[in-house]
Design a protein around this motif. Sequence first.
Motif, PDB file in Angstrom:
ATOM      1  N   ALA A  38       0.826  -1.207   0.000  1.00  8.20           N
ATOM      2  CA  ALA A  38       0.000   0.000   0.000  1.00  8.20           C
ATOM      3  C   ALA A  38       0.861   1.258   0.000  1.00  8.20           C
ATOM      4  O   ALA A  38       0.553   2.244  -0.687  1.00  8.20           O
ATOM      5  N   ILE A  39       1.953   1.233   0.767  1.00 10.55           N
ATOM      6  CA  ILE A  39       2.863   2.383   0.797  1.00 10.55           C
ATOM      7  C   ILE A  39       3.476   2.607  -0.580  1.00 10.55           C
ATOM      8  O   ILE A  39       3.587   3.744  -1.061  1.00 10.55           O
TER       9      ILE A  39
ATOM     10  N   CYS B 119       1.986   7.558   7.928  1.00  7.14           N
ATOM     11  CA  CYS B 119       1.707   8.863   8.531  1.00  7.14           C
ATOM     12  C   CYS B 119       2.886   9.813   8.347  1.00  7.14           C
ATOM     13  O   CYS B 119       2.704  11.004   8.034  1.00  7.14           O
ATOM     14  N   ARG B 120       4.100   9.294   8.526  1.00  7.96           N
ATOM     15  CA  ARG B 120       5.298  10.128   8.436  1.00  7.96           C
ATOM     16  C   ARG B 120       5.417  10.771   7.053  1.00  7.96           C
ATOM     17  O   ARG B 120       5.819  11.930   6.916  1.00  7.96           O
ATOM     18  N   TYR B 121       5.079  10.017   6.015  1.00  5.77           N
ATOM     19  CA  TYR B 121       5.204  10.527   4.654  1.00  5.77           C
ATOM     20  C   TYR B 121       3.874  11.062   4.108  1.00  5.77           C
ATOM     21  O   TYR B 121       3.783  11.370   2.919  1.00  5.77           O
ATOM     22  N   LYS B 122       2.873  11.145   4.982  1.00  6.80           N
ATOM     23  CA  LYS B 122       1.563  11.686   4.619  1.00  6.80           C
ATOM     24  C   LYS B 122       0.995  10.997   3.377  1.00  6.80           C
ATOM     25  O   LYS B 122       0.582  11.641   2.405  1.00  6.80           O
ATOM     26  N   LEU B 123       0.974   9.684   3.424  1.00 10.60           N
ATOM     27  CA  LEU B 123       0.459   8.882   2.312  1.00 10.60           C
ATOM     28  C   LEU B 123      -1.015   8.572   2.581  1.00 10.60           C
ATOM     29  O   LEU B 123      -1.352   7.888   3.551  1.00 10.60           O
ATOM     30  N   PRO B 124      -1.918   9.057   1.755  1.00 12.30           N
ATOM     31  CA  PRO B 124      -3.352   8.950   2.039  1.00 12.30           C
ATOM     32  C   PRO B 124      -3.922   7.572   1.735  1.00 12.30           C
ATOM     33  O   PRO B 124      -4.628   7.362   0.740  1.00 12.30           O
ATOM     34  N   ILE B 125      -3.621   6.634   2.591  1.00 13.95           N
ATOM     35  CA  ILE B 125      -4.090   5.249   2.441  1.00 13.95           C
ATOM     36  C   ILE B 125      -5.216   5.006   3.439  1.00 13.95           C
ATOM     37  O   ILE B 125      -5.109   5.378   4.614  1.00 13.95           O
TER      38      ILE B 125
END
Length: 569
Positions: free
Chosen positions: A422-423, A460-466
Amino acid sequence: MMDGASLVANAIERQGIQYAFGVVGIPIMEIAVAMQGVGIRYIGMRNEQSASYAASAIGYMTGRPAICLVVPGPGLIHALAGMANAKVNCWPLLVIAGSYDQDQGGMGAFQEWPQLESCQLYTKYSVRVETMESIPFHIEKAVRMSTFGRPGPCYVEIPGNMITSSVKVEEKMFVSKCPAPPHLFADPHAVKQAVAALHAAKKPLVIIGKGVAYAKAEDETQRLVLSHSLPFLPTPMGKGVISDEHPYCVAAARSMALKEADTILLLGARLNWILHFGQPPRFHEDVKILQVDICAEEMNSNVKSHVMLCGDIKAVLNQLNKELEEQSYFACNQDGSWWRSLSAKVDENLRLNMSLAADESLPMSFYCAYNVINRFLPRDAVIVNEGSSTMDIGRTVLLSHYPRQRLDAGTFGTMGVGCGFAIAAALLNQSKSVMERRSVYCIQGDSAFGFSGMEFETACRYKLPIIFIIMNNNGIYRGLDKEAWNEVLQAKDLTLSIPPTSLLTNAHYDKMAMAFGAHGYHAATPAQLYQCLASAHKSMMMPSIINVEISPSSARKPQEHSWLTRSKL
């Protein structure tokens, strides 16, 4: 002069590699920093397993390997899981590991381990670099080996002293960018044989494997299937090459289609456990297999191929389409008995699925929850799906409409891949224009999420909207309800009373999100689930978790053949 870390980073960048995942430490920290310095996007993961899974997913979705950067010894050993998964799934991946200094071999150096020997089982190419000047050569070769022929993982090991040492750099040290793999054509005589077999078939079937998706051969596949009214069956990650909603898709009649087809055009799929080895009783005993694969060694595997079409699937499909168009037109008669039988079975099984989905008794079943999720999912969503029942049922009811937008445990059946996949998918999204971006949904069982749940912090650290959706049935396959759990807890020795398949009852995974400044949601009813999905979709600047209560007794509908469901537990 250039230090070794910069030399590695420059060699990687020149090969067109854009992404790297890893867990830094001695001696590879400098490489991570140097990669960022040349524009390679580096994602620091929480575990090397997830890093290797994420890097391999990039390889599958783009056709170009990503880097998995790991420390020596234990770090590399953790990454072997992703290397094995990439090898079995035939995905390009490049693992780079630091190692003991050149003058410390055999002396008990820090994290010393026979890494080269360990990796050889998992890779197409493994090397321990002997000179700094040869680093660009080995990087290019690893990329080439990873993508040419049948794709797979490669490994480059760099002694620690090379990373911080410096060398005089000459342009001739660097190797030009490895091109895309050549398109190899099948034997023209074999193409004519395959077309003749399709013309003669009474009950043809096209099986679309993830090799078609990897090769980006969706246009050629659609042209063949749609021009000739051929029923098609996608494998789990072949879904979306042609939309699951297309009337020629017979996934809902999978057992009948496999059992009764007399001629099967096998596109980029292997006759392994996923396709029941191509053998009776799941396949007709006299079925003719027209096999298209990049790997000659795959031909005649488990079942003798009637026609062997060895070559790049995109090129071979063009050959087949051209040959079909040059001969007298044929199409599988949609009013004939084969199409009528398939259509009737599709309708019957879809009605059964609809009845299962319509049951809204609580706690929800998988089918009920998936019905809500399907109604909400954007048509172009990227779906990552893993877990036992979560994935098995998801494969049959979650709809895919575009290629390379479904990722799951794959051929190796690997649990724990979901968060890394997912990331990777969300990271690829960030590189696209706003109009091209796709929502990423990671739908996992509670057990599957547990393998790599701390990667939620990475997202969360990379602000990935999953949107992480956890189908929580309190266990592996199935757990206990609250009443049964409380009874189990009365025992003196819980190691003898808690069933091996059970996890903690009613765990609130949604509260994890709060620890990292994200949103967590809890759904116990269909209405709550829909509202949670809507709320999560509105806050897509950050990842979120939706914890869905699933009945511990919910299971896949009864199967005609036992295959992997034959356990008596």
